[in-house]
Design a protein around this motif. Structure first.
Motif, PDB file in Angstrom:
ATOM      1  N   PHE A 155       0.841  -1.217   0.000  1.00  9.26           N
ATOM      2  CA  PHE A 155       0.000   0.000   0.000  1.00  9.26           C
ATOM      3  C   PHE A 155       0.869   1.257   0.000  1.00  9.26           C
ATOM      4  N   LEU A 156       1.863   1.253   0.878  1.00 10.85           N
ATOM      5  CA  LEU A 156       2.706   2.437   1.004  1.00 10.85           C
ATOM      6  C   LEU A 156       3.474   2.689  -0.289  1.00 10.85           C
ATOM      7  N   GLY A 157       4.041   1.617  -0.850  1.00 13.90           N
ATOM      8  CA  GLY A 157       4.811   1.756  -2.085  1.00 13.90           C
ATOM      9  C   GLY A 157       3.934   2.298  -3.212  1.00 13.90           C
ATOM     10  N   LEU A 158       2.726   1.720  -3.351  1.00  7.95           N
ATOM     11  CA  LEU A 158       1.823   2.177  -4.412  1.00  7.95           C
ATOM     12  C   LEU A 158       1.444   3.633  -4.192  1.00  7.95           C
ATOM     13  N   SER A 159       1.194   4.000  -2.924  1.00  6.52           N
ATOM     14  CA  SER A 159       0.791   5.379  -2.638  1.00  6.52           C
ATOM     15  C   SER A 159       1.917   6.353  -2.943  1.00  6.52           C
ATOM     16  N   ILE A 160       3.140   5.919  -2.692  1.00  3.63           N
ATOM     17  CA  ILE A 160       4.284   6.780  -3.035  1.00  3.63           C
ATOM     18  C   ILE A 160       4.295   7.016  -4.545  1.00  3.63           C
ATOM     19  N   ASN A 161       4.027   5.933  -5.305  1.00  6.60           N
ATOM     20  CA  ASN A 161       3.978   6.089  -6.760  1.00  6.60           C
ATOM     21  C   ASN A 161       2.868   7.043  -7.190  1.00  6.60           C
ATOM     22  N   PHE A 162       1.680   6.893  -6.580  1.00  5.18           N
ATOM     23  CA  PHE A 162       0.558   7.760  -6.943  1.00  5.18           C
ATOM     24  C   PHE A 162       0.856   9.216  -6.613  1.00  5.18           C
ATOM     25  N   ALA A 163       1.552   9.448  -5.515  1.00  4.06           N
ATOM     26  CA  ALA A 163       1.808  10.830  -5.090  1.00  4.06           C
ATOM     27  C   ALA A 163       2.842  11.532  -5.977  1.00  4.06           C
ATOM     28  N   GLY A 164       3.564  10.741  -6.764  1.00  6.88           N
ATOM     29  CA  GLY A 164       4.491  11.337  -7.738  1.00  6.88           C
ATOM     30  C   GLY A 164       5.600  12.170  -7.125  1.00  6.88           C
ATOM     31  N   GLU A 165       5.849  13.337  -7.777  1.00  4.93           N
ATOM     32  CA  GLU A 165       6.982  14.197  -7.391  1.00  4.93           C
ATOM     33  C   GLU A 165       7.016  14.538  -5.907  1.00  4.93           C
ATOM     34  N   LYS A 166       5.813  14.792  -5.362  1.00  5.60           N
ATOM     35  CA  LYS A 166       5.750  15.229  -3.962  1.00  5.60           C
ATOM     36  C   LYS A 166       6.311  14.182  -3.004  1.00  5.60           C
ATOM     37  N   ALA A 167       6.306  12.909  -3.447  1.00  2.12           N
ATOM     38  CA  ALA A 167       6.757  11.839  -2.547  1.00  2.12           C
ATOM     39  C   ALA A 167       8.236  11.520  -2.745  1.00  2.12           C
ATOM     40  N   ALA A 168       8.910  12.310  -3.592  1.00  2.00           N
ATOM     41  CA  ALA A 168      10.312  11.986  -3.906  1.00  2.00           C
ATOM     42  C   ALA A 168      11.191  11.803  -2.664  1.00  2.00           C
ATOM     43  N   PRO A 169      11.108  12.683  -1.652  1.00  2.00           N
ATOM     44  CA  PRO A 169      11.978  12.487  -0.476  1.00  2.00           C
ATOM     45  C   PRO A 169      11.695  11.176   0.248  1.00  2.00           C
ATOM     46  N   VAL A 170      10.408  10.796   0.329  1.00  2.00           N
ATOM     47  CA  VAL A 170      10.055   9.546   1.008  1.00  2.00           C
ATOM     48  C   VAL A 170      10.625   8.358   0.230  1.00  2.00           C
ATOM     49  N   LYS A 171      10.499   8.447  -1.086  1.00  2.00           N
ATOM     50  CA  LYS A 171      11.008   7.376  -1.941  1.00  2.00           C
ATOM     51  C   LYS A 171      12.521   7.219  -1.754  1.00  2.00           C
ATOM     52  N   THR A 172      13.219   8.345  -1.770  1.00  2.00           N
ATOM     53  CA  THR A 172      14.675   8.307  -1.583  1.00  2.00           C
ATOM     54  C   THR A 172      15.018   7.774  -0.208  1.00  2.00           C
ATOM     55  N   PHE A 173      14.249   8.202   0.778  1.00  2.00           N
ATOM     56  CA  PHE A 173      14.520   7.749   2.140  1.00  2.00           C
ATOM     57  C   PHE A 173      14.478   6.218   2.214  1.00  2.00           C
ATOM     58  N   PHE A 174      13.395   5.636   1.656  1.00  2.00           N
ATOM     59  CA  PHE A 174      13.263   4.183   1.778  1.00  2.00           C
ATOM     60  C   PHE A 174      14.351   3.442   1.009  1.00  2.00           C
ATOM     61  N   SER A 175      14.734   3.961  -0.169  1.00  2.00           N
ATOM     62  CA  SER A 175      15.767   3.211  -0.900  1.00  2.00           C
ATOM     63  C   SER A 175      17.098   3.319  -0.169  1.00  2.00           C
ATOM     64  N   SER A 176      17.343   4.475   0.456  1.00  2.00           N
ATOM     65  CA  SER A 176      18.573   4.620   1.219  1.00  2.00           C
ATOM     66  C   SER A 176      18.527   3.754   2.483  1.00  2.00           C
ATOM     67  N   PHE A 177      17.368   3.716   3.115  1.00  2.00           N
ATOM     68  CA  PHE A 177      17.207   2.907   4.328  1.00  2.00           C
ATOM     69  C   PHE A 177      17.385   1.418   4.008  1.00  2.00           C
ATOM     70  N   ALA A 178      16.865   1.004   2.843  1.00  2.00           N
ATOM     71  CA  ALA A 178      17.024  -0.401   2.445  1.00  2.00           C
ATOM     72  C   ALA A 178      18.511  -0.726   2.297  1.00  2.00           C
ATOM     73  N   GLU A 179      19.269   0.192   1.706  1.00  2.00           N
ATOM     74  CA  GLU A 179      20.717  -0.039   1.562  1.00  2.00           C
ATOM     75  C   GLU A 179      21.371  -0.221   2.927  1.00  2.00           C
ATOM     76  N   VAL A 180      20.961   0.606   3.877  1.00  2.00           N
ATOM     77  CA  VAL A 180      21.522   0.513   5.224  1.00  2.00           C
ATOM     78  C   VAL A 180      21.217  -0.868   5.819  1.00  2.00           C
ATOM     79  N   MET A 181      19.981  -1.339   5.596  1.00  2.00           N
ATOM     80  CA  MET A 181      19.613  -2.645   6.134  1.00  2.00           C
ATOM     81  C   MET A 181      20.397  -3.769   5.446  1.00  2.00           C
ATOM     82  N   TYR A 182      20.725  -3.575   4.146  1.00  2.00           N
ATOM     83  CA  TYR A 182      21.557  -4.584   3.473  1.00  2.00           C
ATOM     84  C   TYR A 182      22.939  -4.644   4.107  1.00  2.00           C
TER      85      TYR A 182
END
Ligand code: ASP
Length: 410
Positions: A155-182
């Motif tokens: 749900f969250l991922g899809l909503s980030i996609n729907f929100a488009g440009e405005k969600a860019a910081p959230v999108k970046t945050f999660f991809s960076s956070f995923a790297e940290v978890m790796y």
């Protein structure tokens, strides 16, 4: 990282884990008095991988969703994943039944059922289904409910996609956070040899040979079924459907196999499985972050094999003849039960009660198996996570998302 250097470091890890296993066996067999002192290392290791699960699965799945902004593709990947999970599980339970019929592990035991119930309650299917959507996502994370976390992350991922440009910081945050978890996963995996040594030492010290001998046949039957399914079914899928070299597949998942074998938890092995799939087999993170957590929750081929073998074992031990209808019932309830089995140690034993009661087999048969269940759980968990990884390879391959260079370098 340079390819050669990467390969060396991977080789080293699984070799080290293997050495850890051998050390564990020697320690448990020859110095059992020493085992209580090393056992906490095993607990530390299990706790450390459990610590990764919720943030790792959540961050990588949200990131996977945001890199897959095509809803059609998501539907296709889900359909493929669930299709493969169901067919391999049906094959698994059939293998379990065939092996149980051919090897007759319970023949000659001549037990008489007393009719007493030792089963614990298994969760019902409708309860699992209605509980899919978390009322409170934070609560789902606190409780470590993987299915609910998956749903919320989608749900969250899809909503980030729907929100488009405005969600860019959230999108970046999660991809960076995923790297940290790796990175954190890499640190914990580096400790795997020690954790595995301690876990294996404990198992070996706990079960002397005396406990194993009378039940050697059922142990043998479950292991034969597990080996057949992994080497015949999975190899065929990898070779025929994905057109890839199965040997490389097994080499790529060795680390995860050893973690599964020693922890007996698919959910606990998840960080290792994700890491192997992505780093060794070249599965794209958008596929692995969806396929693997789902698999660790619903795809339990090893458990299905075990249920087939054990149902026949108990029927044979109590001299109960099963009809063809009974066999079909075992196949259906076994498939559903394996879906409902949690990826935690010993869960399959509890779900076995469901299969036994569906065909009226004596519940106290469970008590026969309970004493050695850990040994059987090692085999079934190994199969469970191998099936998840195999599906991740197949799905990413057919979606053109498998990095062949990485796979072939294995
Ligand atoms: N321990 C198994 C797993 O985590 C489940 C089972 O008990 O069959 O995959």
């Amino acid at each position: 990282m340079h390819q050669q250097a990467k390969e060396n470091s991977l080789m080293k890890l699984w070799t080290k884990i293997l050495i850890g296993m051998v050390v564990g066996v020697v320690l448990g067999a020859f110095a059992p008095a020493f085992v209580p002192y090393v056992a906490p290392v095993g607990t530390l290791f299990i706790n450390a991988i459990k610590m990764l699960i919720v943030p790792l699965v959540f961050a990588s799945l949200v990131t996977g969703m945001t890199s897959m902004d095509d809803v059609k593709k998501l539907g296709r990947i889900s359909a493929k994943t669930i299709g493969i999970y169901l067919t391999t599980t049906l094959i698994a339970i059939s293998i379990g039944l065939i092996v149980g019929e051919l090897l007759q592990p319970g023949a000659g035991m001549n037990l008489v059922a007393a009719g007493e119930q030792v089963a614990k309650e298994a969760p019902s299917l409708s309860k699992t289904l209605t509980g899919l959507i978390p009322k409170n996502p934070i609560d789902a994370m606190v409780k470590g409910n993987i299915l609910q976390i998956i749903i919320f992350a989608i749900f969250l991922g899809l909503s980030i996609n729907f929100a488009g440009e405005k969600a860019a910081p959230v999108k970046t945050f999660f991809s960076s956070f995923a790297e940290v978890m790796y990175s954190m996963t890499a640190i914990v995996m580096a400790c795997a040899p020690y954790g595995v040594a301690a876990l294996i030492a404990k198992v070996v010290a706990q079960y002397g040979l005396d406990a194993l001998l009378p039940l050697a046949k059922i142990i043998g039957a479950v292991y034969v079924g597990a080996i057949l399914h992994v080497f015949v079914t999975y190899s065929s899928y990898v070779a025929v459907v994905a057109r890839l070299n199965p040997v490389k597949f097994f080499r790529g998942i060795l680390d995860a196999i050893m973690v599964a074998f020693s922890t007996t938890s698919s959910a606990g092995t998840l960080p290792a499985t994700i890491r192997c799939a992505e780093k060794n087999l070249g599965v794209s993170s958008s596929v692995s972050s969806f396929v693997l957590p789902l698999g660790a929750t619903i795809n339990m081929d090893g458990t299905a094999i075990y249920q087939g073998v054990c149902a026949l074992f108990i029927a044979q031990a109590y001299n109960i003849d099963l009809t063809m209808g009974n066999i079909v019932t075992i196949m259906l309830t076994g498939t559903l039960a394996s879906i409902g089995t949690a990826g935690v140690p010993g869960a399959g034993l509890i779900m076995l009660s469901l299969i036994l009661s569906s065909v009226g087999l004596p519940m106290e048969g469970i008590a026969l198996i309970a004493g050695i269940d850990r040994i059987l759980d090692m085999a079934r968990t190994t199969v469970n996570i191998s099936g998840d990884a195999m599906t991740a390879v197949l799905v990413s391959r057919t979606e053109n998302e498998l990095d062949e260079e990485v796979y072939n370098a294995m």
